[in-house]
Design a protein around this motif. Structure first.
Motif, PDB file in Angstrom:
ATOM      1  N   TYR A 231       0.828  -1.203   0.000  1.00  0.00           N
ATOM      2  CA  TYR A 231       0.000   0.000   0.000  1.00  0.00           C
ATOM      3  C   TYR A 231       0.864   1.255   0.000  1.00  0.00           C
ATOM      4  N   ASP A 232       1.974   1.195   0.706  1.00  0.00           N
ATOM      5  CA  ASP A 232       2.889   2.335   0.766  1.00  0.00           C
ATOM      6  C   ASP A 232       3.401   2.712  -0.618  1.00  0.00           C
ATOM      7  N   LYS A 233       3.462   1.745  -1.520  1.00  0.00           N
ATOM      8  CA  LYS A 233       4.000   1.983  -2.867  1.00  0.00           C
ATOM      9  C   LYS A 233       3.021   2.690  -3.792  1.00  0.00           C
ATOM     10  N   ILE A 234       1.747   2.705  -3.442  1.00  0.00           N
ATOM     11  CA  ILE A 234       0.764   3.288  -4.365  1.00  0.00           C
ATOM     12  C   ILE A 234      -0.034   4.448  -3.777  1.00  0.00           C
ATOM     13  N   LEU A 235      -0.042   4.580  -2.438  1.00  0.00           N
ATOM     14  CA  LEU A 235      -0.859   5.617  -1.814  1.00  0.00           C
ATOM     15  C   LEU A 235      -0.221   6.999  -1.883  1.00  0.00           C
ATOM     16  N   ALA A 236      -1.064   8.016  -1.980  1.00  0.00           N
ATOM     17  CA  ALA A 236      -0.611   9.401  -1.895  1.00  0.00           C
ATOM     18  C   ALA A 236      -0.070   9.653  -0.485  1.00  0.00           C
ATOM     19  N   CYS A 237       0.665  10.747  -0.322  1.00  0.00           N
ATOM     20  CA  CYS A 237       1.283  11.045   0.980  1.00  0.00           C
ATOM     21  C   CYS A 237       0.252  11.109   2.102  1.00  0.00           C
ATOM     22  N   ASP A 238      -0.936  11.629   1.793  1.00  0.00           N
ATOM     23  CA  ASP A 238      -1.997  11.725   2.800  1.00  0.00           C
ATOM     24  C   ASP A 238      -3.023  10.600   2.641  1.00  0.00           C
ATOM     25  N   GLY A 239      -2.627   9.530   1.967  1.00  0.00           N
ATOM     26  CA  GLY A 239      -3.537   8.417   1.728  1.00  0.00           C
ATOM     27  C   GLY A 239      -3.915   7.685   3.005  1.00  0.00           C
ATOM     28  N   VAL A 240      -5.060   7.017   2.960  1.00  0.00           N
ATOM     29  CA  VAL A 240      -5.593   6.350   4.138  1.00  0.00           C
ATOM     30  C   VAL A 240      -5.983   4.918   3.806  1.00  0.00           C
ATOM     31  N   VAL A 241      -5.843   4.046   4.796  1.00  0.00           N
ATOM     32  CA  VAL A 241      -6.311   2.667   4.693  1.00  0.00           C
ATOM     33  C   VAL A 241      -7.427   2.493   5.718  1.00  0.00           C
ATOM     34  N   GLU A 242      -8.603   2.043   5.264  1.00  0.00           N
ATOM     35  CA  GLU A 242      -9.727   1.798   6.160  1.00  0.00           C
ATOM     36  C   GLU A 242     -10.053   0.305   6.144  1.00  0.00           C
ATOM     37  N   PHE A 243     -10.216  -0.251   7.324  1.00  0.00           N
ATOM     38  CA  PHE A 243     -10.431  -1.690   7.452  1.00  0.00           C
ATOM     39  C   PHE A 243     -11.599  -1.971   8.372  1.00  0.00           C
ATOM     40  N   LYS A 244     -12.536  -2.810   7.915  1.00  0.00           N
ATOM     41  CA  LYS A 244     -13.670  -3.226   8.733  1.00  0.00           C
ATOM     42  C   LYS A 244     -13.736  -4.753   8.766  1.00  0.00           C
ATOM     43  N   THR A 245     -14.098  -5.296   9.926  1.00  0.00           N
ATOM     44  CA  THR A 245     -14.229  -6.748  10.078  1.00  0.00           C
ATOM     45  C   THR A 245     -15.071  -7.056  11.308  1.00  0.00           C
ATOM     46  N   ASP A 246     -15.659  -8.247  11.319  1.00  0.00           N
ATOM     47  CA  ASP A 246     -16.333  -8.717  12.532  1.00  0.00           C
ATOM     48  C   ASP A 246     -15.460  -9.729  13.252  1.00  0.00           C
ATOM     49  N   ASN A 247     -14.256  -9.984  12.702  1.00  0.00           N
ATOM     50  CA  ASN A 247     -13.347 -10.981  13.258  1.00  0.00           C
ATOM     51  C   ASN A 247     -12.399 -10.290  14.254  1.00  0.00           C
ATOM     52  N   ARG A 248     -12.660 -10.475  15.537  1.00  0.00           N
ATOM     53  CA  ARG A 248     -11.880  -9.783  16.581  1.00  0.00           C
ATOM     54  C   ARG A 248     -10.397 -10.168  16.510  1.00  0.00           C
ATOM     55  N   GLY A 249     -10.112 -11.434  16.273  1.00  0.00           N
ATOM     56  CA  GLY A 249      -8.726 -11.876  16.199  1.00  0.00           C
ATOM     57  C   GLY A 249      -7.985 -11.225  15.058  1.00  0.00           C
ATOM     58  N   LEU A 250      -8.615 -11.148  13.902  1.00  0.00           N
ATOM     59  CA  LEU A 250      -7.998 -10.501  12.751  1.00  0.00           C
ATOM     60  C   LEU A 250      -7.797  -9.017  13.010  1.00  0.00           C
ATOM     61  N   PHE A 251      -8.744  -8.403  13.687  1.00  0.00           N
ATOM     62  CA  PHE A 251      -8.634  -6.974  13.964  1.00  0.00           C
ATOM     63  C   PHE A 251      -7.460  -6.701  14.905  1.00  0.00           C
ATOM     64  N   GLU A 252      -7.320  -7.510  15.937  1.00  0.00           N
ATOM     65  CA  GLU A 252      -6.209  -7.316  16.868  1.00  0.00           C
ATOM     66  C   GLU A 252      -4.876  -7.571  16.179  1.00  0.00           C
ATOM     67  N   PHE A 253      -4.835  -8.564  15.301  1.00  0.00           N
ATOM     68  CA  PHE A 253      -3.633  -8.809  14.490  1.00  0.00           C
ATOM     69  C   PHE A 253      -3.299  -7.566  13.665  1.00  0.00           C
ATOM     70  N   SER A 254      -4.311  -6.964  13.061  1.00  0.00           N
ATOM     71  CA  SER A 254      -4.117  -5.793  12.207  1.00  0.00           C
ATOM     72  C   SER A 254      -3.593  -4.607  13.006  1.00  0.00           C
ATOM     73  N   LEU A 255      -4.156  -4.392  14.178  1.00  0.00           N
ATOM     74  CA  LEU A 255      -3.683  -3.305  15.041  1.00  0.00           C
ATOM     75  C   LEU A 255      -2.208  -3.488  15.380  1.00  0.00           C
ATOM     76  N   GLU A 256      -1.819  -4.707  15.686  1.00  0.00           N
ATOM     77  CA  GLU A 256      -0.436  -4.980  16.058  1.00  0.00           C
ATOM     78  C   GLU A 256       0.507  -4.793  14.870  1.00  0.00           C
ATOM     79  N   GLU A 257       0.105  -5.236  13.687  1.00  0.00           N
ATOM     80  CA  GLU A 257       0.935  -5.065  12.498  1.00  0.00           C
ATOM     81  C   GLU A 257       1.187  -3.582  12.219  1.00  0.00           C
ATOM     82  N   ILE A 258       0.170  -2.766  12.407  1.00  0.00           N
ATOM     83  CA  ILE A 258       0.317  -1.328  12.170  1.00  0.00           C
ATOM     84  C   ILE A 258       1.183  -0.696  13.252  1.00  0.00           C
ATOM     85  N   ARG A 259       0.975  -1.078  14.493  1.00  0.00           N
ATOM     86  CA  ARG A 259       1.766  -0.524  15.599  1.00  0.00           C
ATOM     87  C   ARG A 259       3.250  -0.838  15.429  1.00  0.00           C
ATOM     88  N   GLU A 260       3.565  -1.995  14.864  1.00  0.00           N
ATOM     89  CA  GLU A 260       4.963  -2.392  14.679  1.00  0.00           C
ATOM     90  C   GLU A 260       5.584  -1.797  13.414  1.00  0.00           C
TER      91      GLU A 260
END
Length: 218
Positions: free
Chosen positions: A141-170
């Motif tokens: 995503y970093d290779k194609i997004l504009a400098c002020d680009g945004v990624v929005e993610f929705k899910t009902d899967n709590r485990g996947l969401f927590e995984f996603s939060l951790e990947e971004i934090r790291e």
């Protein structure tokens, strides 16, 4: 999950001019495809297309591109689009491709935002890199997004969401701008929310919907 092959899929997609047959040819010139310089937003894994079609109808000054890996799935969205006939929004295109190749289709800074809605959780640990919020995909995503680009993610899967939060934090590049574990109970984040088919189904069953917005670090 094995998807059922639908024989008519290839012919229908081929006949629809809004389906881009060789998308890599348009890398760096999507403004010419749409005939304007409006911002481009993409949805990866668009499913039956309800979300993106609604977004295109509500935002005529934004260009939208739906990406789906399987022709049998994209078929549903394209047929839904074609049913609108003269009412179909002009600011939408479709691509049948593997999202791992998005940097071959979009140039640096060409995309203003990415929507990830109810993505495949790939529950086995050995498949973690296939998750659309993994560090591998965040790098794409970093290779194609504009400098002020945004990624929005929705899910009902709590485990996947927590995984996603951790990947971004790291990440050295991304940070979490907003996040909620109960989208429909969060007045601020739910304002203007457009639901997908899955979101309607899961929320009706009482499943809380998680959402995050990620941006580049300042």
């Amino acid at each position: 999950m094995r998807l059922r092959n639908i024989p008519r899929a290839e012919s229908v997609l081929k006949a629809c001019r809004e389906v881009m047959k060789e998308p890599a040819l348009y890398r760096g010139c999507w403004d010419k495809v749409f005939g304007n310089e409006n911002p481009v937003f993409i949805e990866i894994g668009m499913g039956k297309g309800q979300f993106l079609l609604t977004m295109a109808e509500q935002n005529p000054d934004v260009n939208f591109i739906g990406i789906e890996r399987y022709s049998s799935v994209l078929l549903r969205a394209v047929e839904k689009y074609m049913e609108r006939e003269t009412q179909a929004p002009a600011n939408i295109r479709f691509i049948c491709m593997d999202a791992a190749d998005i940097a071959d289709v979009f140039a640096k800074g060409e995309v203003s935002g990415i929507y990830l809605n109810f993505s495949d959780p790939w529950p086995k640990a050995r498949h973690a890199r296939r998750r659309l919020t993994s560090k591998e995909y965040l790098s794409r995503y970093d290779k194609i997004l504009a400098c002020d680009g945004v990624v929005e993610f929705k899910t009902d899967n709590r485990g996947l969401f927590e995984f996603s939060l951790e990947e971004i934090r790291e990440s050295d590049v991304w940070e979490i701008k907003e996040r909620t574990f109960d989208l429909h109970g969060d007045e601020a984040m739910n304002r203007g929310n457009v639901m997908t088919e899955y979101e309607e189904k899961f929320s009706a069953a009482g499943n809380p919907i998680c959402k995050l917005r990620a941006v580049r670090k300042a």
